[in-house]
Design a protein around this motif. Structure first.
Motif, PDB file in Angstrom:
ATOM      1  N   ASP A 336       0.827  -1.210   0.000  1.00 27.81           N
ATOM      2  CA  ASP A 336       0.000   0.000   0.000  1.00 27.81           C
ATOM      3  C   ASP A 336       0.858   1.256   0.000  1.00 27.81           C
ATOM      4  O   ASP A 336       0.545   2.242  -0.679  1.00 27.81           O
ATOM      5  CB  ASP A 336      -0.938   0.004   1.215  1.00 27.81           C
ATOM      6  CG  ASP A 336      -2.041  -1.033   1.107  1.00 27.81           C
ATOM      7  OD1 ASP A 336      -2.349  -1.456  -0.029  1.00 27.81           O
ATOM      8  OD2 ASP A 336      -2.589  -1.426   2.150  1.00 27.81           O
ATOM      9  N   SER A 337       1.937   1.221   0.756  1.00 31.37           N
ATOM     10  CA  SER A 337       2.847   2.369   0.801  1.00 31.37           C
ATOM     11  C   SER A 337       3.514   2.580  -0.556  1.00 31.37           C
ATOM     12  O   SER A 337       3.682   3.730  -1.003  1.00 31.37           O
ATOM     13  CB  SER A 337       3.901   2.154   1.892  1.00 31.37           C
ATOM     14  OG  SER A 337       4.805   3.239   1.942  1.00 31.37           O
ATOM     15  N   ILE A 339       2.297   1.722  -3.544  1.00 22.43           N
ATOM     16  CA  ILE A 339       1.294   2.234  -4.478  1.00 22.43           C
ATOM     17  C   ILE A 339       1.032   3.714  -4.220  1.00 22.43           C
ATOM     18  O   ILE A 339       0.908   4.515  -5.154  1.00 22.43           O
ATOM     19  CB  ILE A 339      -0.001   1.406  -4.377  1.00 22.43           C
ATOM     20  CG1 ILE A 339       0.246  -0.015  -4.907  1.00 22.43           C
ATOM     21  CG2 ILE A 339      -1.141   2.079  -5.135  1.00 22.43           C
ATOM     22  CD1 ILE A 339      -0.905  -0.971  -4.660  1.00 22.43           C
ATOM     23  N   ASP A 340       0.957   4.090  -2.939  1.00 19.37           N
ATOM     24  CA  ASP A 340       0.726   5.494  -2.604  1.00 19.37           C
ATOM     25  C   ASP A 340       1.871   6.373  -3.118  1.00 19.37           C
ATOM     26  O   ASP A 340       1.637   7.454  -3.664  1.00 19.37           O
ATOM     27  CB  ASP A 340       0.579   5.651  -1.092  1.00 19.37           C
ATOM     28  CG  ASP A 340       0.328   7.097  -0.687  1.00 19.37           C
ATOM     29  OD1 ASP A 340      -0.744   7.626  -1.022  1.00 19.37           O
ATOM     30  OD2 ASP A 340       1.228   7.705  -0.056  1.00 19.37           O
ATOM     31  N   HIS A 341       3.111   5.907  -2.957  1.00 13.31           N
ATOM     32  CA  HIS A 341       4.256   6.683  -3.455  1.00 13.31           C
ATOM     33  C   HIS A 341       4.176   6.844  -4.969  1.00 13.31           C
ATOM     34  O   HIS A 341       4.380   7.946  -5.494  1.00 13.31           O
ATOM     35  CB  HIS A 341       5.572   6.007  -3.075  1.00 13.31           C
ATOM     36  CG  HIS A 341       6.773   6.728  -3.604  1.00 13.31           C
ATOM     37  ND1 HIS A 341       7.520   7.591  -2.842  1.00 13.31           N
ATOM     38  CD2 HIS A 341       7.334   6.746  -4.852  1.00 13.31           C
ATOM     39  CE1 HIS A 341       8.495   8.106  -3.586  1.00 13.31           C
ATOM     40  NE2 HIS A 341       8.404   7.588  -4.804  1.00 13.31           N
ATOM     41  N   ASN A 343       1.561   6.648  -7.033  1.00 16.33           N
ATOM     42  CA  ASN A 343       0.449   7.491  -7.473  1.00 16.33           C
ATOM     43  C   ASN A 343       0.642   8.951  -7.081  1.00 16.33           C
ATOM     44  O   ASN A 343       0.041   9.842  -7.684  1.00 16.33           O
ATOM     45  CB  ASN A 343      -0.868   6.953  -6.927  1.00 16.33           C
ATOM     46  CG  ASN A 343      -1.315   5.678  -7.622  1.00 16.33           C
ATOM     47  OD1 ASN A 343      -0.865   5.374  -8.726  1.00 16.33           O
ATOM     48  ND2 ASN A 343      -2.184   4.916  -6.978  1.00 16.33           N
ATOM     49  N   THR A 344       1.492   9.217  -6.075  1.00 11.87           N
ATOM     50  CA  THR A 344       1.774  10.589  -5.655  1.00 11.87           C
ATOM     51  C   THR A 344       2.896  11.213  -6.478  1.00 11.87           C
ATOM     52  O   THR A 344       2.804  12.370  -6.907  1.00 11.87           O
ATOM     53  CB  THR A 344       2.158  10.630  -4.158  1.00 11.87           C
ATOM     54  OG1 THR A 344       1.088  10.101  -3.378  1.00 11.87           O
ATOM     55  CG2 THR A 344       2.460  12.062  -3.712  1.00 11.87           C
ATOM     56  N   HIS A 345       3.955  10.452  -6.727  1.00  9.99           N
ATOM     57  CA  HIS A 345       5.153  11.019  -7.342  1.00  9.99           C
ATOM     58  C   HIS A 345       5.384  10.572  -8.788  1.00  9.99           C
ATOM     59  O   HIS A 345       6.233  11.144  -9.474  1.00  9.99           O
ATOM     60  CB  HIS A 345       6.386  10.646  -6.512  1.00  9.99           C
ATOM     61  CG  HIS A 345       6.356  11.192  -5.121  1.00  9.99           C
ATOM     62  ND1 HIS A 345       6.628  12.501  -4.833  1.00  9.99           N
ATOM     63  CD2 HIS A 345       6.061  10.585  -3.931  1.00  9.99           C
ATOM     64  CE1 HIS A 345       6.526  12.700  -3.527  1.00  9.99           C
ATOM     65  NE2 HIS A 345       6.186  11.565  -2.960  1.00  9.99           N
ATOM     66  N   ASP A 367      -4.513  -0.918  -8.867  1.00 13.36           N
ATOM     67  CA  ASP A 367      -4.495   0.345  -8.131  1.00 13.36           C
ATOM     68  C   ASP A 367      -3.458   1.357  -8.610  1.00 13.36           C
ATOM     69  O   ASP A 367      -3.562   2.544  -8.303  1.00 13.36           O
ATOM     70  CB  ASP A 367      -4.269   0.083  -6.636  1.00 13.36           C
ATOM     71  CG  ASP A 367      -5.443  -0.646  -5.996  1.00 13.36           C
ATOM     72  OD1 ASP A 367      -6.497  -0.737  -6.648  1.00 13.36           O
ATOM     73  OD2 ASP A 367      -5.301  -1.123  -4.858  1.00 13.36           O
ATOM     74  N   ASP A 369      -2.083   3.901 -11.040  1.00 13.18           N
ATOM     75  CA  ASP A 369      -2.753   4.673 -12.093  1.00 13.18           C
ATOM     76  C   ASP A 369      -1.740   5.140 -13.136  1.00 13.18           C
ATOM     77  O   ASP A 369      -1.396   6.314 -13.226  1.00 13.18           O
ATOM     78  CB  ASP A 369      -3.447   5.885 -11.461  1.00 13.18           C
ATOM     79  CG  ASP A 369      -4.304   6.645 -12.466  1.00 13.18           C
ATOM     80  OD1 ASP A 369      -4.649   6.067 -13.519  1.00 13.18           O
ATOM     81  OD2 ASP A 369      -4.608   7.819 -12.202  1.00 13.18           O
TER      82      ASP A 369
END
Length: 426
Positions: A336-337, A339-341, A343-345, A367, A369
């Motif tokens: 999850d961490s 994927i979050d990185h 999709n953010t950067h 998940d 993108d």
């Protein structure tokens, strides 16, 4: 058939005539049979080989001017037309001729309760404007892809390649004429005046889509100023995530290839993410491989706990496309961490997970993108040829109209078709 407009100093008038000729030619090309377009492509290839000496002579003028204007060695290399590159242009056109023609393909035909049949037909976009820099071989590649997909095109190459592009354009016109297609189906803008670019970006009456190919500055300008829809990508900030359930050898091979196969390409890895559960074991082995290749490593605080002699990564590093032997590394707390990185950067280009866990792989595919999302494969595979498209006009990180490598199908669109037999709506 439409005639080629004459070059003149009044740029708006000249570009208006180019647009009118392209729109008229696009109708003839869209209606032409596949065999005729293929014949034109093969005739173009023959003309390029037959005129190789004149192509090299024109290219020599560009190289001489480039040296005088202080172009660096890398730009001069991209500009040069060697015998191998001329043969490559011809071979590229021949390969495009062998590709399946998407135009006219009908899909999804279904009967409706009313009795009519409804489906969709693939059709050309119309007129494609392509703005590009340095590499004169793009002139032949772009012309071939646009023609095969039933489009007319307006090509505006960089001023540093004006003589080369005009010489290649003569070969293209020769092939079109020999096959009985309008010469205006492929037009190379014959002025180096930058006002021509601005006019092209405002020609929504004649141009259906713009494709910029070049540096970030060019693409930002086109995106900012164009009144015509744009197919583009600004950055290739690509990631590889090494999961806790990764096969170690696969992880090492993929990370090394994704970064070092070629540095200055948009599908090279720029940030490596490593699950904290395997960081202590994997990072020293990765560093040894990257050290052999001379790659500068920049790491987060947890990465530097394991590799204290590498440079610290700044906040800006996570948002940087290096296009160079530099790699940022971040240790993350699981999938999850990661994927979050991303999709953010990330830049929605290409991202890959290395894992043997099918459930995690599916979550990553769903998940993240990005225009290309991979499992246990190098990001370097994000390429039209590798995807089986035969060739590509570029890679799109947009979501409309095309996404990922843009091949022949990406240069077409769909229209609905309805088949009835005297049906009227009740």
């Amino acid at each position: 058939m439409s005639a080629l407009p004459e070059i003149q100093t009044d740029i708006p008038v000249y570009m208006q005539s180019v647009g009118e000729a392209a729109r008229a030619a696009s109708r003839d090309v869209a209606a032409s049979p596949t065999a005729q377009r293929n014949a034109a492509l093969l005739a173009m290839a023959d003309a390029i080989l037959a005129r190789s000496d004149s192509l090299k002579a024109a290219n020599a003028l560009d190289l001489e001017a480039g040296r005088a204007n202080g172009l660096d060695a890398a730009l001069l290399d991209r500009l040069e037309l060697t015998d191998a590159r001329i043969e490559g242009m011809a071979e590229g056109l021949r390969q495009i001729a062998t590709l399946p023609d998407p135009v006219g393909q009908i899909s999804d035909m279904n009967f409706r309760p009313s009795g009519i049949q409804v489906g969709r037909m693939r059709v050309p976009l119309g007129v494609i404007g392509i703005i590009y820099e340095s590499r004169p071989n793009v002139t032949a590649d772009a012309a071939g892809l646009c023609l095969k997909s039933g489009n007319a095109c307006i090509l505006r190459g960089g001023s540093e390649a004006i003589h080369s592009n005009k010489a290649i354009a003569e070969c293209i016109r020769s092939g079109l004429t020999e096959a009985g297609l309008p010469a205006a189906a492929v037009q190379v803008i014959e002025t180096t005046d930058r006002a021509a670019v601005g006019e092209l970006l405002r020609m929504e009456a004649f141009v259906d889509v713009i494709v910029p190919r070049g540096g970030k500055g060019l693409i930002e300008r086109v995106s900012r100023e164009s009144r015509v829809p744009v197919i583009k990508h600004l950055d290739g900030i690509c990631h590889v995530y090494i999961d806790a359930d990764a096969d170690e050898q696969k992880a090492l091979d993929i990370a090394l290839n994704a970064k070092t196969h070629r540095y200055g390409v948009c599908n090279a890895m720029e940030t490596l993410l490593v699950d904290t559960a395997v960081a202590a074991e994997m990072l020293p082995k990765l560093k040894a491989l990257f050290d052999e290749k001379g790659v500068e490593l920049r790491g987060c605080a947890r990465t530097r706990d394991v590799l204290p002699d590498i440079k610290p990564a700044s906040d800006a590093d996570w948002d940087t496309e290096y296009l160079a032997p530099i790699l940022s590394i971040r240790v993350v707390d699981g999938l999850d961490s990661a994927i979050d990185h991303i999709n953010t950067h990330g830049s929605q280009h290409t991202d890959s997970i290395v894992t043997e866990n099918v459930t995690k792989a599916r979550q990553f595919l769903r998940d993240v993108d990005s225009s290309s999302v991979m499992v246990n494969a190098s990001t370097r595979f994000a390429d039209g040829f590798e995807y089986g498209l035969g060739a590509e006009i570029g890679i799109s990180t947009d979501k409309l109209h095309a996404r990922g490598p843009v091949g022949l199908e990406g240069l077409t669109t769909l229209k609905y078709i309805v088949m009835g037999d005297g049906h009227v709506r009740e």
